[in-house]
Motif scaffolding. Structure first.
Motif, PDB file in Angstrom:
ATOM      1  N   CYS A 156      65.428  60.615  51.493  1.00 39.99           N
ATOM      2  CA  CYS A 156      64.336  59.734  51.651  1.00 39.99           C
ATOM      3  C   CYS A 156      64.020  59.304  52.873  1.00 39.99           C
ATOM      4  O   CYS A 156      63.012  59.443  53.645  1.00 39.99           O
ATOM      5  N   PHE A 186      61.457  60.525  55.865  1.00 40.08           N
ATOM      6  CA  PHE A 186      60.249  59.425  56.584  1.00 40.08           C
ATOM      7  C   PHE A 186      60.663  59.520  57.991  1.00 40.08           C
ATOM      8  O   PHE A 186      59.582  59.103  58.773  1.00 40.08           O
ATOM      9  N   LYS A 223      57.785  60.258  60.745  1.00 42.97           N
ATOM     10  CA  LYS A 223      57.461  59.031  61.824  1.00 42.97           C
ATOM     11  C   LYS A 223      57.573  59.670  63.243  1.00 42.97           C
ATOM     12  O   LYS A 223      56.682  59.574  64.107  1.00 42.97           O
ATOM     13  N   PHE A 257      56.210  55.824  44.653  1.00 44.34           N
ATOM     14  CA  PHE A 257      56.122  55.267  45.935  1.00 44.34           C
ATOM     15  C   PHE A 257      55.546  56.458  46.904  1.00 44.34           C
ATOM     16  O   PHE A 257      55.873  57.650  46.549  1.00 44.34           O
ATOM     17  N   ILE A 260      54.150  57.678  51.207  1.00 42.08           N
ATOM     18  CA  ILE A 260      54.053  57.242  52.597  1.00 42.08           C
ATOM     19  C   ILE A 260      52.872  58.325  52.815  1.00 42.08           C
ATOM     20  O   ILE A 260      52.982  59.416  52.443  1.00 42.08           O
ATOM     21  N   PHE A 278      52.375  52.477  53.253  1.00 44.07           N
ATOM     22  CA  PHE A 278      53.394  52.481  52.015  1.00 44.07           C
ATOM     23  C   PHE A 278      52.655  52.262  51.140  1.00 44.07           C
ATOM     24  O   PHE A 278      51.721  51.125  50.898  1.00 44.07           O
ATOM     25  N   ALA A 328      52.505  51.769  46.752  1.00 45.11           N
ATOM     26  CA  ALA A 328      53.122  51.283  45.683  1.00 45.11           C
ATOM     27  C   ALA A 328      52.032  51.809  44.546  1.00 45.11           C
ATOM     28  O   ALA A 328      51.325  51.105  44.325  1.00 45.11           O
ATOM     29  N   LYS A 358      60.788  48.109  44.843  1.00 45.75           N
ATOM     30  CA  LYS A 358      60.021  48.212  45.797  1.00 45.75           C
ATOM     31  C   LYS A 358      60.393  47.574  47.089  1.00 45.75           C
ATOM     32  O   LYS A 358      60.538  48.244  48.299  1.00 45.75           O
ATOM     33  N   LYS A 382      61.368  49.800  50.558  1.00 43.18           N
ATOM     34  CA  LYS A 382      60.570  49.499  51.709  1.00 43.18           C
ATOM     35  C   LYS A 382      61.643  49.230  53.013  1.00 43.18           C
ATOM     36  O   LYS A 382      61.047  49.700  54.233  1.00 43.18           O
ATOM     37  N   LEU A 396      63.120  51.928  54.811  1.00 46.19           N
ATOM     38  CA  LEU A 396      62.113  52.939  55.698  1.00 46.19           C
ATOM     39  C   LEU A 396      61.561  52.115  57.059  1.00 46.19           C
ATOM     40  O   LEU A 396      60.556  51.496  56.663  1.00 46.19           O
ATOM     41  N   ILE A 416      56.840  51.128  58.582  1.00 47.20           N
ATOM     42  CA  ILE A 416      55.723  51.143  57.928  1.00 47.20           C
ATOM     43  C   ILE A 416      54.863  50.016  58.532  1.00 47.20           C
ATOM     44  O   ILE A 416      55.355  48.958  58.796  1.00 47.20           O
ATOM     45  N   GLU A 459      50.878  48.118  53.797  1.00 45.42           N
ATOM     46  CA  GLU A 459      51.367  48.353  52.512  1.00 45.42           C
ATOM     47  C   GLU A 459      50.278  48.016  51.424  1.00 45.42           C
ATOM     48  O   GLU A 459      49.368  47.278  51.837  1.00 45.42           O
TER      49      GLU A 459
END
Length: 139
Positions: free
Chosen positions: A14, A18, A22, A67, A69, A87, A89, A107, A111, A114, A117, A120
Motif C-alpha cells: 500500500c 502510494f 505520488k 479506501f 487515492i 484520500f 473513504a 481510516k 491515512k 500514506l 495526502i 480527504e
C-alpha cells in the motif's frame, strides 16, 4: 504492527504503490480494501494514468467500503497545471454495518501511513464524490 482499535495492519505494498503514485505518477488512482482474513489493508486495484475519473468511480464497489487515492490534475484560473492527491473513504449506506465500522476505525491510522495526502473526502453516496465536488475541493 496492528491498529489497536481495529486490529488492521497496513500491507507494505500500500505504501509502496502510494509512493509511486505520488513521486512518479505511475497511477491515476489506487483502491484499497481491508482483507479481513489477513487482518490488513491491501491494494485491490491500480488505475493507469490514462484512466478517467469515471473509470475510478466505476472501480469502487456499490455495496462495499473501500479506501481510495485519486490523483486529480487540474488547471487553475491563472492557467497553472496542478494536481491534488485525494484520500476518499468510500462507505456506501448499503454496506454491512460491521464493514463500515471496520473501515471507520482503520481510516486514521491507514491515512497516517500514506504521507502526502492533500484532501480527504468521506462519501456514502456517489454524489458526495462527484467530479464537481473534487473540483471544488481541489482549489
Amino acid at each position: 504492527m496492528a491498529n489497536a482499535a481495529s486490529g488492521m495492519a497496513v500491507n507494505d505494498d500500500c505504501k509502496l504503490k502510494f509512493q509511486e503514485l505520488k513521486a512518479k505518477r505511475t497511477y491515476r488512482f489506487i483502491v484499497f480494501k481491508i482483507d479481513e482474513k489477513q487482518k490488513q489493508v491491501v491494494v485491490e486495484k491500480l488505475g493507469e494514468p490514462a484512466l478517467t475519473y469515471e473509470d475510478f468511480t466505476a472501480s469502487l464497489p456499490e455495496n462495499e467500503c473501500r479506501f481510495a487515492i485519486y490523483d486529480y490534475d487540474f488547471v487553475t484560473q491563472e492557467n497553472c497545471q496542478k494536481s491534488r492527491i485525494f484520500f476518499i473513504a468510500w462507505s456506501p449506506d448499503t454496506a454491512r454495518v460491521r464493514s463500515k465500522m471496520l473501515y471507520a476505525s482503520s481510516k486514521d491510522r491507514f491515512k497516517r501511513e500514506l504521507d502526502g495526502i492533500q484532501v480527504e473526502l468521506q462519501a456514502t453516496d456517489p454524489s458526495e464524490m462527484g467530479l464537481d465536488v473534487i473540483r471544488g475541493r481541489a482549489n
